[in-house]
Design a protein around this motif. Sequence first.
Motif, PDB file in Angstrom:
ATOM      1  N   LEU A 116       0.853  -1.194   0.000  1.00 10.25           N
ATOM      2  CA  LEU A 116       0.000   0.000   0.000  1.00 10.25           C
ATOM      3  C   LEU A 116       0.886   1.240   0.000  1.00 10.25           C
ATOM      4  N   SER A 117       0.506   2.225  -0.793  1.00 15.61           N
ATOM      5  CA  SER A 117       1.260   3.485  -0.773  1.00 15.61           C
ATOM      6  C   SER A 117       0.273   4.646  -0.837  1.00 15.61           C
ATOM      7  N   ASN A 118       0.813   5.870  -0.686  1.00 21.10           N
ATOM      8  CA  ASN A 118       0.014   7.096  -0.648  1.00 21.10           C
ATOM      9  C   ASN A 118      -0.969   7.087   0.529  1.00 21.10           C
ATOM     10  N   LEU A 119      -0.513   6.576   1.668  1.00 21.67           N
ATOM     11  CA  LEU A 119      -1.367   6.554   2.863  1.00 21.67           C
ATOM     12  C   LEU A 119      -1.226   7.874   3.611  1.00 21.67           C
ATOM     13  N   PRO A 120      -2.313   8.388   4.216  1.00 25.70           N
ATOM     14  CA  PRO A 120      -2.200   9.641   4.971  1.00 25.70           C
ATOM     15  C   PRO A 120      -1.400   9.444   6.253  1.00 25.70           C
TER      16      PRO A 120
ATOM     17  N   HIS B  69       5.242   6.670   7.224  1.00 23.68           N
ATOM     18  CA  HIS B  69       3.803   6.590   7.493  1.00 23.68           C
ATOM     19  C   HIS B  69       2.996   6.285   6.239  1.00 23.68           C
ATOM     20  N   ASP B  70       3.562   6.547   5.031  1.00 23.98           N
ATOM     21  CA  ASP B  70       2.734   6.478   3.823  1.00 23.98           C
ATOM     22  C   ASP B  70       2.717   5.120   3.132  1.00 23.98           C
ATOM     23  N   ILE B  71       3.438   4.126   3.675  1.00 31.42           N
ATOM     24  CA  ILE B  71       3.412   2.799   3.048  1.00 31.42           C
ATOM     25  C   ILE B  71       3.154   1.703   4.084  1.00 31.42           C
ATOM     26  N   ALA B  72       2.628   0.563   3.601  1.00 33.49           N
ATOM     27  CA  ALA B  72       2.364  -0.571   4.502  1.00 33.49           C
ATOM     28  C   ALA B  72       2.240  -1.834   3.658  1.00 33.49           C
TER      29      ALA B  72
END
Length: 218
Positions: free
Chosen positions: A148-152, A180-183
């Motif tokens: 996941l990317s572009n996470l707030p 914080h922006d990837i997972a």
Amino acid sequence: MDIRPNHTIYINNINDKIKKEELKRSLYALFSQFGQIVDIVAMKTIKMRGQAFVVFKELAAATNALRQLQGFPFYNKPMRIQYAKTDSEVITKMKGVHGDKEKKKEKKKKPQELAANLAKKPAAGSAVPAHTPVVQVPDNPPNHILFLSNLPEETNEMMLSMLFNQFPGFKEVRLVPGKHDIAFVEFENDTQAGVAKDALQGFRITATCAMKVTFAKK
């Protein structure tokens, strides 16, 4: 149940140790998969502790959310959900006339909201796995782990778990320390990961951040 279905759902038995802002964000992340949310009211007064109201734009979204999330373990406590006694009247009373004006402003934003809503449509009934062929987005080869990317910035493990654990085969969410922006989200197999990827592609955790979901590199 003698309360008539309406756009506002009332939730209680919420873990009252959660900070108000985090609670509202988590409720938004959990409930917005069912449709466009107009308002969320959560108060920390003694009388209103452990309770919240979620106002949906569409009646069908409120009904769907109530059915699918009844008893959902939200911060380790099963949520109790019912329709609010009167449609948004409680909300108007709590927020006063000011809240009503805000809602009218909200309605004016229709065109861009409609576009955002259409982008979200596939996820609407996603708590029931859809047996549709998986449409591939240009991507890495299938993998049981999603990237996941572009996470707030305010994304946390709880929010992502709530989004992804509605899909069969969900195992765990892994955040990356210091970023914080990837997972990463792990599923039992490639196919299950693919279903979740397609359903939540472009999902907005906040109004400005559309989440990007791809298969992780092997």
